[in-house]
Design an enzyme around this catalytic site. Structure first.
Site, PDB file in Angstrom:
ATOM      1  N   GLU A 102       0.843  -1.205   0.000  1.00 58.14           N
ATOM      2  CA  GLU A 102       0.000   0.000   0.000  1.00 58.14           C
ATOM      3  C   GLU A 102       0.872   1.247   0.000  1.00 58.14           C
ATOM      4  O   GLU A 102       2.000   1.223   0.509  1.00 58.14           O
ATOM      5  CB  GLU A 102      -0.864   0.016   1.274  1.00 58.14           C
ATOM      6  CG  GLU A 102      -2.251  -0.568   1.090  1.00 58.14           C
ATOM      7  CD  GLU A 102      -3.225   0.419   0.437  1.00 58.14           C
ATOM      8  OE1 GLU A 102      -2.794   1.299  -0.333  1.00 58.14           O
ATOM      9  OE2 GLU A 102      -4.423   0.301   0.698  1.00 58.14           O
ATOM     10  N   ASP A 106      -3.915   5.170   6.576  1.00 60.57           N
ATOM     11  CA  ASP A 106      -4.372   6.374   7.259  1.00 60.57           C
ATOM     12  C   ASP A 106      -5.299   5.934   8.403  1.00 60.57           C
ATOM     13  O   ASP A 106      -4.821   5.585   9.477  1.00 60.57           O
ATOM     14  CB  ASP A 106      -5.072   7.246   6.191  1.00 60.57           C
ATOM     15  CG  ASP A 106      -5.539   8.583   6.702  1.00 60.57           C
ATOM     16  OD1 ASP A 106      -5.239   8.930   7.847  1.00 60.57           O
ATOM     17  OD2 ASP A 106      -6.223   9.306   5.949  1.00 60.57           O
ATOM     18  N   LYS A 135       0.111   6.800   9.121  1.00 57.40           N
ATOM     19  CA  LYS A 135      -0.250   7.936   9.978  1.00 57.40           C
ATOM     20  C   LYS A 135      -0.781   7.375  11.303  1.00 57.40           C
ATOM     21  O   LYS A 135      -1.989   7.138  11.429  1.00 57.40           O
ATOM     22  CB  LYS A 135      -1.341   8.772   9.314  1.00 57.40           C
ATOM     23  CG  LYS A 135      -0.911   9.485   8.039  1.00 57.40           C
ATOM     24  CD  LYS A 135      -2.076  10.305   7.481  1.00 57.40           C
ATOM     25  CE  LYS A 135      -1.713  11.008   6.191  1.00 57.40           C
ATOM     26  NZ  LYS A 135      -2.875  11.645   5.546  1.00 57.40           N
ATOM     27  N   VAL A 157      -0.480  14.309   2.254  1.00 56.65           N
ATOM     28  CA  VAL A 157       0.800  14.328   1.535  1.00 56.65           C
ATOM     29  C   VAL A 157       0.623  13.873   0.076  1.00 56.65           C
ATOM     30  O   VAL A 157      -0.337  13.157  -0.243  1.00 56.65           O
ATOM     31  CB  VAL A 157       1.863  13.424   2.221  1.00 56.65           C
ATOM     32  CG1 VAL A 157       2.285  13.976   3.564  1.00 56.65           C
ATOM     33  CG2 VAL A 157       1.370  11.984   2.347  1.00 56.65           C
TER      34      VAL A 157
HETATM   35  P1  IMP Z   1      -7.541   4.600   4.932  1.00 62.87           P
HETATM   36  O1  IMP Z   1      -8.609   3.648   4.520  1.00 62.87           O
HETATM   37  O2  IMP Z   1      -8.102   5.770   5.723  1.00 62.87           O
HETATM   38  O3  IMP Z   1      -6.366   3.967   5.640  1.00 62.87           O
HETATM   39  O4  IMP Z   1      -7.050   5.329   3.618  1.00 62.87           O
HETATM   40  C1  IMP Z   1      -6.223   4.767   2.705  1.00 62.87           C
HETATM   41  C2  IMP Z   1      -6.286   5.495   1.384  1.00 62.87           C
HETATM   42  O5  IMP Z   1      -6.601   6.909   1.519  1.00 62.87           O
HETATM   43  C3  IMP Z   1      -4.922   5.445   0.747  1.00 62.87           C
HETATM   44  O6  IMP Z   1      -4.741   4.271  -0.004  1.00 62.87           O
HETATM   45  C4  IMP Z   1      -4.909   6.710  -0.077  1.00 62.87           C
HETATM   46  O7  IMP Z   1      -5.484   6.466  -1.343  1.00 62.87           O
HETATM   47  C5  IMP Z   1      -5.793   7.687   0.666  1.00 62.87           C
HETATM   48  N1  IMP Z   1      -4.990   8.636   1.488  1.00 62.87           N
HETATM   49  C6  IMP Z   1      -4.954   8.700   2.839  1.00 62.87           C
HETATM   50  N2  IMP Z   1      -4.130   9.681   3.259  1.00 62.87           N
HETATM   51  C7  IMP Z   1      -3.632  10.256   2.122  1.00 62.87           C
HETATM   52  C8  IMP Z   1      -2.689  11.339   1.904  1.00 62.87           C
HETATM   53  O8  IMP Z   1      -2.141  11.987   2.815  1.00 62.87           O
HETATM   54  N3  IMP Z   1      -2.409  11.615   0.597  1.00 62.87           N
HETATM   55  C9  IMP Z   1      -2.974  10.940  -0.446  1.00 62.87           C
HETATM   56  N4  IMP Z   1      -3.842   9.936  -0.271  1.00 62.87           N
HETATM   57  C10 IMP Z   1      -4.171   9.590   1.003  1.00 62.87           C
END
Ligand code: IMP
Length: 178
Positions: A102, A106, A135, A157
């Site tokens: 990945e 986040d 993060k 980012v």
């Molecule tokens: P999660 O499901 O919240 O962990 O999000 C994962 C997805 O959100 C990643 O695969 C990214 O596509 C997007 N994402 C989360 N944070 C960022 C960031 O800071 N920059 C760009 N894409 C992000």
């Protein structure tokens, strides 16, 4: 301070490309040691992971294969209201040592959904995740994030495959909102 403008937003340099490559080298060293006598099947999640996946697999020594998947997201009945479906997975994961690749973890919702789908459909020998960025402050899950390149604060980012509205994936350093 190095800055870039993408559409309506200005971003400033936060991690240079050399630091990113060093972090990936360390991550690959850990994988090389943990999977010394095992064959690995990398499943890289497009679009964001393409640059990290390319850099990582170049440094991996055990026998390995790589396959690419996408995530289709749509409104549905989940805790955060979004269903994330793994699409394009043609490999048989039964009995394999799988490492998901990945760009960023986040909140962890996407990662958890992928793990659940893989474990429901297959019986892999093991499943781990390797992510370029993590993060920790926004992570809301309890699953361990096995291989992390760099931990970053809870800011948006771009660069190294990560985008803002499709732009910025090509940047060879990582930038944050200015
Ligand atoms: P999660 O499901 O919240 O962990 O999000 C994962 C997805 O959100 C990643 O695969 C990214 O596509 C997007 N994402 C989360 N944070 C960022 C960031 O800071 N920059 C760009 N894409 C992000």
């Amino acid at each position: 301070m190095k800055t870039v403008t993408l559409l309506d937003k200005k971003f400033k340099l936060c991690i240079n490309g050399v630091q990113v490559k060093t972090a990936i080298d360390h991550l690959a060293d850990r994988i090389n040691s943990d999977y010394r006598d095992k064959e690995i099947l990398f499943i890289a999640v497009l679009n964001g992971s393409f640059m990290f996946a390319a850099e990582l697999v170049r440094k991996v020594k055990p026998l390995c294969r790589i396959s690419f998947v996408k995530i289709a997201s749509y409104q549905g009945d989940t805790s955060d209201g979004v269903v994330r479906e793994l699409i394009g997975l043609k490999e048989d994961l039964n009995g394999r040592h799988v490492i998901l690749v990945e760009d960023i973890v986040d909140t962890g919702f996407t990662f958890e959904h992928m793990m659940t789908q893989i474990k429901t459909k297959y019986k892999p020998a093991s499943v781990a995740i390797a992510t370029l960025l993590f993060k920790p402050q926004s992570y809301r899950k309890s699953l361990p994030v096995d291989y992390v390149g760099l931990e970053i604060p809870n800011d948006f980012v771009v660069g190294w495959g990560l985008d803002y509205s499709g732009y910025g994936r090509n940047l060879e350093d990582i930038y944050t909102i200015a």
